[in-house]
Motif scaffolding. Structure first.
Motif: not given
Length: 247
Positions: A56-67, A154-167
């Protein structure tokens, strides 16, 4: 929480119906199913039933992952595990990076799993710990595409959400604390040089799982995303041997 962004091309989940042995194939943090597709296709060609869920939150946009939370990622792999359970007599699980962490999580929770194959799995990420509790910055630079092979991306996000790092830090800590609960057969892959997850992670995993039947294989010619790197064919060959031996 509904995802608002379309799923990227090559980031879709994949499902292949085959024989009575199932293989759950899990991608990594900020990545996508594209990183695991070569393994999934090889397992399908070998006659296995294969599930490659999109976290969930992957393969779309990093703002999605953030949630999303680490519980969302667990739910994603448990849904894939359930899909296989409905079709298969036995299940093996493999995963790259955080996919390896989730592989370990499943083995801790579901002792019926026949065998696991973590690849550069993460249980201790010291470089990320400085962001525990941080509100700023909101995003960091990408961590994807740590690949030695020239011209492979690799097909991966160009940004990493900091709150996702915490997860992922919470997930890694929980999994690390229960490694001794793992008793199934295990084949642990570790890249000699990895710029995302220190190789010591795999050494600790191998030392602390309670599996009597376990083997560790060092990858001399790949960086973190080993499933897309120079050792891809070795990983496929050795995992197929491992699975066939333990059916």
């Amino acid at each position: 929480m509904n995802e608002q962004y379309p799923v990227l091309k090559e980031a879709e989940p994949f499902y292949y119906e085959g024989g009575p042995t199932g293989i759950l194939v899990i991608h990594g943090f900020t990545g996508s199913t594209q990183s695991m597709q070569p393994l999934g296709e090889a397992y399908r060609e070998a006659g296995f039933t294969v599930c490659g869920p999109r976290l969930k939150g992957h393969g779309t946009h990093y703002e999605e992952m953030e949630k999303t939370t680490y519980q969302d990622w667990i739910t994603s792999v448990e849904e894939g595990f359930q899909w296989l359970k409905e079709r298969c007599e036995r299940i093996f699980v493999t995963g790259l990076s955080m996919g390896g962490t989730l592989t370990l999580y499943l083995a801790e929770k579901y002792p019926e799993i026949k065998g696991i194959i973590p690849i550069n799995a993460a249980i201790d990420l010291p470089a990320m710990k400085e962001f525990e509790g941080a509100k700023e910055p909101r995003f960091l630079d990408a961590i994807g595409s740590d690949i030695k092979a020239v011209g492979v991306k690799e097909l991966a996000y160009e940004k990493t959400p900091v709150c996702s790092i915490q997860e992922i830090l919470i997930l890694a800590e929980q999994v690390r604390a229960h490694l001794s609960d793992i008793t199934c057969s295990a084949l642990v892959f570790v890249s000699k040089e990895d710029h995302v997850v220190p190789p010591e992670n795999s050494e600790e995993i191998f030392a602390n799982i309670a599996s009597l039947d376990k083997e560790k294989i060092k990858l001399d010619n790949s960086y973190h995303v080993a499933t897309l790197d120079n050792d891809q064919s070795l990983i496929i060959e050795r995992t197929l041997n491992f699975i066939r031996t333990h059916i």
